[in-house]
Design a protein around this motif. Structure first.
Motif, PDB file in Angstrom:
ATOM      1  N   UNK A 358       0.853  -1.453   0.075  1.00  0.00           N
ATOM      2  CA  UNK A 358       0.023   0.218  -0.257  1.00  0.00           C
ATOM      3  C   UNK A 358       0.616   0.685   0.056  1.00  0.00           C
ATOM      4  N   UNK A 359       2.335   1.241   0.367  1.00  0.00           N
ATOM      5  CA  UNK A 359       3.202   1.705   0.470  1.00  0.00           C
ATOM      6  C   UNK A 359       3.609   2.818  -0.990  1.00  0.00           C
ATOM      7  N   UNK A 360       3.961   1.586  -1.025  1.00  0.00           N
ATOM      8  CA  UNK A 360       4.191   1.132  -2.924  1.00  0.00           C
ATOM      9  C   UNK A 360       2.771   1.952  -3.861  1.00  0.00           C
ATOM     10  N   UNK A 361       0.978   1.756  -3.214  1.00  0.00           N
ATOM     11  CA  UNK A 361       0.709   2.411  -4.422  1.00  0.00           C
ATOM     12  C   UNK A 361       0.188   4.023  -3.778  1.00  0.00           C
ATOM     13  N   UNK A 362       0.230   3.899  -2.703  1.00  0.00           N
ATOM     14  CA  UNK A 362       0.844   5.839  -2.707  1.00  0.00           C
ATOM     15  C   UNK A 362       1.885   6.163  -3.001  1.00  0.00           C
ATOM     16  N   UNK A 363       3.667   5.626  -3.000  1.00  0.00           N
ATOM     17  CA  UNK A 363       4.376   6.182  -4.003  1.00  0.00           C
ATOM     18  C   UNK A 363       3.782   6.289  -6.256  1.00  0.00           C
ATOM     19  N   UNK A 364       3.238   5.639  -6.126  1.00  0.00           N
ATOM     20  CA  UNK A 364       2.889   5.020  -7.698  1.00  0.00           C
ATOM     21  C   UNK A 364       1.944   6.339  -8.160  1.00  0.00           C
ATOM     22  N   UNK A 365       0.913   6.085  -7.105  1.00  0.00           N
ATOM     23  CA  UNK A 365      -0.535   7.169  -7.786  1.00  0.00           C
ATOM     24  C   UNK A 365       0.244   8.642  -7.686  1.00  0.00           C
ATOM     25  N   UNK A 366       1.290   9.034  -6.532  1.00  0.00           N
ATOM     26  CA  UNK A 366       1.921  10.566  -6.961  1.00  0.00           C
ATOM     27  C   UNK A 366       2.735  10.198  -7.628  1.00  0.00           C
ATOM     28  N   UNK A 367       3.745   9.451  -8.165  1.00  0.00           N
ATOM     29  CA  UNK A 367       4.720   9.446  -9.416  1.00  0.00           C
ATOM     30  C   UNK A 367       4.538   9.133 -10.140  1.00  0.00           C
ATOM     31  N   UNK A 368       3.595   8.351 -10.717  1.00  0.00           N
ATOM     32  CA  UNK A 368       2.766   8.079 -12.415  1.00  0.00           C
ATOM     33  C   UNK A 368       1.632   8.781 -12.392  1.00  0.00           C
ATOM     34  N   UNK A 369       0.771   8.888 -11.499  1.00  0.00           N
ATOM     35  CA  UNK A 369      -0.837   9.637 -11.434  1.00  0.00           C
ATOM     36  C   UNK A 369      -0.050  11.312 -11.626  1.00  0.00           C
ATOM     37  N   UNK A 370       1.289  12.003 -11.478  1.00  0.00           N
ATOM     38  CA  UNK A 370       1.557  13.391 -11.810  1.00  0.00           C
ATOM     39  C   UNK A 370       1.998  13.511 -12.994  1.00  0.00           C
ATOM     40  N   UNK A 371       2.602  12.125 -13.815  1.00  0.00           N
ATOM     41  CA  UNK A 371       2.759  12.261 -14.843  1.00  0.00           C
ATOM     42  C   UNK A 371       2.036  12.553 -16.062  1.00  0.00           C
ATOM     43  N   UNK A 372       0.719  12.536 -15.888  1.00  0.00           N
ATOM     44  CA  UNK A 372       0.201  12.741 -16.783  1.00  0.00           C
ATOM     45  C   UNK A 372      -0.277  14.538 -16.707  1.00  0.00           C
ATOM     46  N   UNK A 373      -0.299  14.811 -15.707  1.00  0.00           N
ATOM     47  CA  UNK A 373      -0.344  16.647 -15.473  1.00  0.00           C
ATOM     48  C   UNK A 373       0.301  17.456 -16.154  1.00  0.00           C
ATOM     49  N   UNK A 374       1.800  16.564 -15.878  1.00  0.00           N
ATOM     50  CA  UNK A 374       3.495  17.285 -16.470  1.00  0.00           C
ATOM     51  C   UNK A 374       3.247  17.954 -17.822  1.00  0.00           C
ATOM     52  N   UNK A 375       2.444  15.908 -18.387  1.00  0.00           N
ATOM     53  CA  UNK A 375       2.720  15.840 -19.573  1.00  0.00           C
ATOM     54  C   UNK A 375       2.003  17.027 -20.688  1.00  0.00           C
ATOM     55  N   UNK A 376       1.078  16.808 -19.671  1.00  0.00           N
ATOM     56  CA  UNK A 376       0.023  17.964 -21.124  1.00  0.00           C
ATOM     57  C   UNK A 376       0.141  19.278 -20.361  1.00  0.00           C
ATOM     58  N   UNK A 377       0.300  19.583 -19.081  1.00  0.00           N
ATOM     59  CA  UNK A 377       1.245  20.263 -19.047  1.00  0.00           C
ATOM     60  C   UNK A 377       1.956  21.465 -20.072  1.00  0.00           C
ATOM     61  N   UNK A 378       2.697  20.274 -20.174  1.00  0.00           N
ATOM     62  CA  UNK A 378       4.238  20.924 -20.988  1.00  0.00           C
ATOM     63  C   UNK A 378       3.811  21.025 -22.689  1.00  0.00           C
TER      64      UNK A 378
END
Length: 416
Positions: A358-378
């Motif tokens: 579950x700790x890995x899932x929170x890390x994954x949510x933040x790390x991989x979940x923020x990628x699409x926001x960064x990609x579409x913004x850039x």
């Protein structure tokens, strides 16, 4: 003992220390099976980015593909962590890897048949993101099932080594195969490469450490979040990784456009840029695999990587030649892996066994979940202000956010 023999002994000891996790059969199967599969993954990633840019001639669409791939992490990753703690992780990975193989083969079939459209790639990217949302927490936590605790830091570093070897080889192969045979062959080879990791998983004999509790999925998600709330050290590590994901990886989505518009290159140029970043990452991962057990306060290394990464991104934004672009993007690979490799190792080391998935899932949510926001913004920013300005702004924002996080979590520097 003469000088030559002493030197040979030191070199042998150094090699054994660097690759000591490979003495464990299960990890050895995982390392080589996953590495072959990742060759195909990065081959498809590089080819697909260039292919979608050629189909649409839109840098915004490059960001949109990244957004569709990352969106499922927001929807499913926390539940992926529950699944990882409830069920044997090897079984979870067999399902997710087989699903990703199927998606790659569908993409290859659509491309070979000539009916491929941009919206097909968007849908397949979303479905790939769904598979990854369940795969990633299990994959990160699975390492602890393969090696004893004293070798965990080394195994995490070797995972990064394996990953970055594929980052180097995959894009270069993609550039060559794309130029000679076309993108469909890149997608087909990726699909078949999954057979290696599926075979490796099937051959493993793993002693499972899984949660015996059988509450509802929501209860177990909340239980994991409650545990994490009490751990400021883990929160600081995840926040640092989140800033890197949002601002420090966004520029990688527009590298195909950089290769064409800034460097006047082609698919091979794109492959070289991706490979240069992978080379920097590989050098750092090997260095960490050899020395991580000797490092005292790993938190300080995490801080160093997180602060030097935005500086290297800003330097890349000013590069206008192939040589300078290769050098600066290689540095981004060095500092990205320094920070993220340390972060992953600390998360696995510091998390309680029953909460690791579950700790890995929170890390994954933040790390991989923020990628699409960064990609579409850039992608949006590059389409309006140009690629160099978009990269410059993302690097500056990463530096500001990292400084703020280190101010908010001063205890990071003392984490060992």
């Amino acid at each position: 003992m003469n000088h030559t023999n002493q030197t040979e002994t030191r070199i042998t000891a150094h090699i054994r220390r660097t690759f000591r996790s490979l003495q464990h059969r299960n990890y050895r199967l995982w390392f080589f099976g996953q590495m072959i599969s990742l060759f195909g993954t990065w081959m498809q990633s590089a080819a697909q980015g260039f292919f979608i840019f050629k189909l649409t001639n839109s840098v915004f669409y490059l960001g949109l593909v990244g957004f569709m791939t990352g969106l499922p992490f927001w929807l499913f990753t926390l539940y992926g962590g529950v699944i990882s703690d409830r069920f044997p992780r090897r079984s979870v990975l067999l399902v997710t890897q087989t699903s990703m193989m199927t998606l790659a083969l569908i993409l290859a079939l659509l491309t070979f048949s000539g009916v491929i459209k941009p919206w097909h790639i968007l849908i397949l990217s979303f479905l790939l993101g769904v598979a990854n949302a369940f795969d990633t927490p299990a994959r990160h936590a699975f390492v602890a099932d393969l090696v004893p605790k004293e070798d965990l830091g080394n195994a995490v570093a070797l995972n990064s080594t394996m990953f970055n070897i594929s980052v180097i080889v995959g894009p270069v192969l993609a550039g060559l195969i794309y130029a000679i045979l076309g993108p469909a062959w890149c997608f087909l080879l990726n699909g078949t490469s999954f057979l290696a990791v599926i075979a490796a998983l099937s051959l493993m004999r793993v002693e499972y450490s899984i949660s015996r509790r059988r509450g509802s999925a929501v209860e177990e998600v909340l239980s994991g979040l409650s545990y994490l709330k009490k751990r400021r050290d883990l929160l600081g590590i995840i926040a640092t990784a989140g800033a890197i994901s949002l601002f420090g990886l966004a520029f990688t989505y527009i590298v195909p456009a950089w290769a064409v518009k800034i460097l006047n290159g082609d698919a091979a140029t794109n492959g070289l840029l991706q490979a240069a970043r992978g080379l920097g990452a590989l050098i750092t991962a090997l260095a960490l695999a050899s020395t991580i057990s000797l490092v005292g306060k790993r938190g300080r290394l995490l801080e160093a990587g997180a602060l030097l990464l935005p500086i290297s991104i800003v330097a890349f934004s000013f590069s206008r030649s192939l040589h300078s672009s290769l050098m600066t993007i290689m540095l981004t690979g060095v500092f990205h892996v320094l920070a993220i490799n340390i972060a992953l190792g600390l998360l696995q080391d510091l998390s309680a066994d029953e909460f690791r998935g579950r700790v890995s899932s929170v890390y994954s949510l933040i790390y991989f979940g923020l990628m699409p926001l960064g990609s579409i913004c850039i992608g949006w920013l590059a389409s309006r202000a140009g690629e160099p300005n978009a990269v410059l702004i993302s690097g500056a924002l990463l530096l500001i956010s990292t400084l703020a996080i280190l101010k908010l979590f001063p205890e990071l520097s003392s984490v060992e």
